[in-house]
Design an enzyme around this catalytic site. Sequence first.
Site, mmCIF file in Angstrom:
data_model
loop_
_atom_site.group_PDB
_atom_site.id
_atom_site.type_symbol
_atom_site.label_atom_id
_atom_site.label_comp_id
_atom_site.label_asym_id
_atom_site.label_seq_id
_atom_site.Cartn_x
_atom_site.Cartn_y
_atom_site.Cartn_z
ATOM 1 N N TRP A 104 50.791 45.970 38.654
ATOM 2 C CA TRP A 104 50.594 45.619 39.258
ATOM 3 C C TRP A 104 50.872 46.526 40.661
ATOM 4 C CZ3 TRP A 104 45.695 44.936 38.426
ATOM 5 C CH2 TRP A 104 45.508 43.616 37.292
ATOM 6 N N ASP A 173 52.870 41.636 47.170
ATOM 7 C CA ASP A 173 51.674 40.202 46.861
ATOM 8 C C ASP A 173 52.282 39.389 45.672
ATOM 9 O OD1 ASP A 173 49.753 40.525 44.517
ATOM 10 O OD2 ASP A 173 49.486 42.610 43.398
ATOM 11 N N LYS A 197 45.060 32.812 39.935
ATOM 12 C CA LYS A 197 46.368 32.761 39.752
ATOM 13 C C LYS A 197 46.397 31.303 39.951
ATOM 14 C CE LYS A 197 46.464 37.400 37.446
ATOM 15 N NZ LYS A 197 46.032 37.789 38.745
HETATM 16 C C1 LIG Z 1 45.436 39.720 39.030
HETATM 17 C C2 LIG Z 1 46.330 40.674 39.546
HETATM 18 C C3 LIG Z 1 46.748 41.288 40.603
HETATM 19 C C4 LIG Z 1 44.590 41.663 39.935
HETATM 20 O O1 LIG Z 1 44.250 40.931 40.791
HETATM 21 P P1 LIG Z 1 42.670 41.041 40.585
HETATM 22 O O2 LIG Z 1 41.976 40.350 42.283
HETATM 23 O O3 LIG Z 1 41.723 41.132 39.313
HETATM 24 O O4 LIG Z 1 42.181 42.722 41.811
HETATM 25 C C5 LIG Z 1 47.187 42.033 40.556
HETATM 26 N N1 LIG Z 1 48.560 41.833 41.471
HETATM 27 C C6 LIG Z 1 49.084 40.689 40.781
HETATM 28 C C7 LIG Z 1 50.543 40.701 41.363
HETATM 29 C C8 LIG Z 1 48.122 40.064 39.194
HETATM 30 O O5 LIG Z 1 48.630 39.061 39.007
#
Ligand SMILES: *Cc1c(COP(=O)(O)O)cnc(C)c1O
Length: 362
Positions: A104, A173, A197
Amino acid sequence: MSSHRIHNFNAGPAALPLPVLEEIQAGFLDFGGSGMSVTEVSHRSKWFDDVINDTVDRFRRLLQLDDRYHVLFLQGGASMQFCMVPMNVLPDGASADYVDTGTWSTKAIKEARTLGKTVNVAASSEDKNYSYIPRELALDPQAAYLHITSNNTIKGTQWHRYPDTAGVPLVADMSSDIMSRPLDPGPFGLIYAGAQKNIGPAGVCLVIIRDDMLGRVPETLPSMLKYTTFSAKNSMFNTPPCFAIYTVQLVLKWLEDTVGGLEAMATVNRKKAATLYDLMENDGFYRGTAAADSRSLMNVTFRLPDEDLEKRFVAEALENGLGGLKGHRSVGGCRASIYNAVSLAAVEALAQFMKEFARRNG
Ligand SMILES: *Cc1c(COP(=O)(O)O)cnc(C)c1O
């Protein structure tokens, strides 16, 4: 009604608290006495206004955000933030620091560079297949911000102490560990998290942004790509993902009123992770893939002695009511995602199964 529900270890979309799902079900046809479903009411109605305002208030309380912080709900997932962040808060001519801890964060770096922005990779753990969080960072004191991925969902690593940036705003993030532990927002200029998540269903992305960062947003960006568009309209410049936001509200209500807040949540989360990591350490059959000091409390990644056993492990676990244990397709192996909504009892059931499987196959 819920007797056939499995223990859900999916990485995302992931488990939601059962009381939340039941509350959605109970109110689905008549939301708040409106005579309509929450999926049918106007986003301009008093009903929905109460939902979005209460959700924002709960984020403020739980994360101890002061008035400088704005809580926004966007679409496009966390992946959209990989480009929106540099578009909005990395001015042309300036440079931003990024730490590359795998998948990511690698994507976040790529998107910033695609825009022609200047990125300095201040550290990377690529040398060891992203199995650890780097300690030594080559930070630029003039950087516009430092971007990190607080929890690496795929590689199974997590920042347990955030880096000291000497005043450079942190951008994180936090898709896979937001609300899993208390947070000192002070060093953060911007936090983003896809909801699916740890805090809700897919379809909404949380963005928390501080005033000074909003002040950087260029007027020349299209409306839908500017944070200021959303901060000026309480996330209702256009139709927001109402149902997803409503679910986030219920998850936060559960977190505050049932769990008892982030400190209590963190205590449970530590216990859950310790149950699995201790088992793996004492057992020898399972091998954790993350370095001990960098292990994630949310995504426990591990290997078995061979790939055939891994396949059987995942299949037999599911037969025993334990789902979602296959590792990400890019890395293989196994992964137990033990987000907030996954109970200690579910983790103990998994640990019990793991012990038995090792005994039968070790
Ligand atoms: C799942 C995830 C993403 C991607 O998320 P989307 O909503 O599918 O774009 C980005 N960063 C992390 C840390 C993730 O776990």
